[in-house]
Design a protein around this motif. Structure first.
Motif, mmCIF file in Angstrom:
data_model
loop_
_atom_site.group_PDB
_atom_site.id
_atom_site.type_symbol
_atom_site.label_atom_id
_atom_site.label_comp_id
_atom_site.label_asym_id
_atom_site.label_seq_id
_atom_site.Cartn_x
_atom_site.Cartn_y
_atom_site.Cartn_z
ATOM 1 N N LEU A 1 -11.367 -23.577 66.255
ATOM 2 C CA LEU A 1 -11.191 -22.492 67.589
ATOM 3 C C LEU A 1 -9.765 -22.374 67.983
ATOM 4 O O LEU A 1 -9.131 -23.596 67.885
ATOM 5 N N GLU B 1 -7.810 -17.654 73.283
ATOM 6 C CA GLU B 1 -7.354 -16.474 73.165
ATOM 7 C C GLU B 1 -5.928 -16.045 73.222
ATOM 8 O O GLU B 1 -5.404 -15.406 72.509
ATOM 9 N N GLU C 1 -11.138 -18.221 64.689
ATOM 10 C CA GLU C 1 -12.060 -17.943 65.771
ATOM 11 C C GLU C 1 -11.338 -18.135 67.160
ATOM 12 O O GLU C 1 -10.833 -19.165 67.406
ATOM 13 N N VAL D 1 -11.618 -17.965 71.473
ATOM 14 C CA VAL D 1 -12.722 -17.895 72.547
ATOM 15 C C VAL D 1 -11.818 -17.926 73.819
ATOM 16 O O VAL D 1 -10.650 -18.247 73.893
ATOM 17 N N ARG E 1 -16.661 -26.863 73.672
ATOM 18 C CA ARG E 1 -17.158 -26.524 72.289
ATOM 19 C C ARG E 1 -16.692 -27.318 71.252
ATOM 20 O O ARG E 1 -16.845 -27.412 70.132
#
Length: 308
Positions: A36, A39, A50, A52, A60
């Motif tokens: 992750l 953004e 990904e 987030v 997470r």
């Protein structure tokens, strides 16, 4: 790091780190995990990882990887203060006191993490509190006058008792890790990371306390701006964070074991730090400097000297 782990990436704002990010993504996916980024960092790593929201990112994660230099590493560490999340630093910067792994050694480092061949090095931090501010610093907090070319005056209060005042260009409060940064440049002491303490060092003192003071790890410290004082600027780990107005108090406490940094070879890491500290003119004899050179390089140098 094992199966089904979620690994977060913290990205340097300008240095090229895409190759390292891609390597981590491929490796983690092969082991059943996911990667992750926040953004804001997504454009720096491409569409395959990904993204987030920043406020959901840390909750997470099972591990965090910093791709950058010491500044990026410090930012990553601040994200996980008080958590068990291990932080691995990959050096895409210049000096890299905190980061151990080079981009060329990243894949080997990931394999060693999966195999459990690493240790966790706890780092302390400074908890920084005012009436309008609550943050942490891993290296230092610097207090200066908010107006250029003006001196400051602040009172030192330790465990509720006044202990004099500072008058000069700035006051530095640092952790043992940060003692080799601005504190050292200002003439302050180098403190072993094994010593839980806070050092206070005045910069260009004109009166009041003129030497460094080292206080215990459980002491409650306050730098109080007098009621008739100027507004003061506060900087943590090199980043401006706020202003301390007249009659305001800056409260400092040491946070023990605030974050865990991944180490693969603590002895080798200490040798690297010694080399970098020698660049800061720490007093080493020529024979001691030679001891810092890796054996293979010394052998190669000896061969070159004997060649015709």
């Amino acid at each position: 790091m094992g199966q089904a782990y979620t690994v977060g990436l913290v990205i340097h704002p300008s240095r090229p780190v895409l190759d390292s990010a891609d390597l981590i993504q491929r490796f983690v996916r092969r082991h059943g995990g996911r990667v992750l980024v926040r953004e804001a960092d997504a454009p720096r790593v491409g569409p395959g990882i990904e993204a987030v929201a920043a406020d959901a990112f840390v909750d997470r994660l099972d591990a965090l990887v910093s791709l950058g230099g010491d500044g990026t590493m410090l930012g990553a560490m601040r994200l996980v203060v008080g958590r068990a999340t291990p932080v691995l630093g990959v050096n895409h910067g210049n000096v890299g006191f905190l980061v151990e792994v080079s981009p060329e050694g990243l894949e080997t480092a990931l394999h060693r993490m999966v195999a459990g061949e690493y240790t966790l090095e706890p780092h302390c931090c400074l908890h920084v509190l005012t009436d309008h501010l609550n943050c942490v610093a891993f290296n230092d907090v610097v207090v200066t006058a908010s107006e250029p070319l003006r001196s400051l005056t602040v009172d030192l209060v330790v465990n509720g008792s006044r202990h004099g005042y500072y008058r000069g260009d700035a006051v530095i409060a640092c952790t043992p890790t940060g003692s080799t940064a601005y504190n050292y440049a200002a003439g302050g002491p180098v403190i072993s990371p094994s010593t839980p303490s806070i050092a206070l060092t005045p910069v260009a003192p004109m009166s009041g306390i003129s030497r460094s003071v080292v206080l215990g790890g459980d002491d409650a410290i306050e730098l109080h701006n007098p009621p008739d004082g100027l507004s003061l600027r506060l900087t943590t780990d090199g980043a401006p964070v706020g202003v301390l107005g007249p009659d305001g108090g800056l409260r400092l406490r040491l946070g023990h074991d605030a974050v865990n940094v991944v180490r693969f070879d603590p002895h080798r890491y200490e040798q690297r730090k010694r080399v970098k500290l020698s660049l800061l003119d720490l007093p080493l004899r020529p024979d001691q400097l030679l001891d810092l050179v890796p054996p293979r390089l010394r052998e190669r140098a000896a061969q070159l000297r004997t060649e015709p």
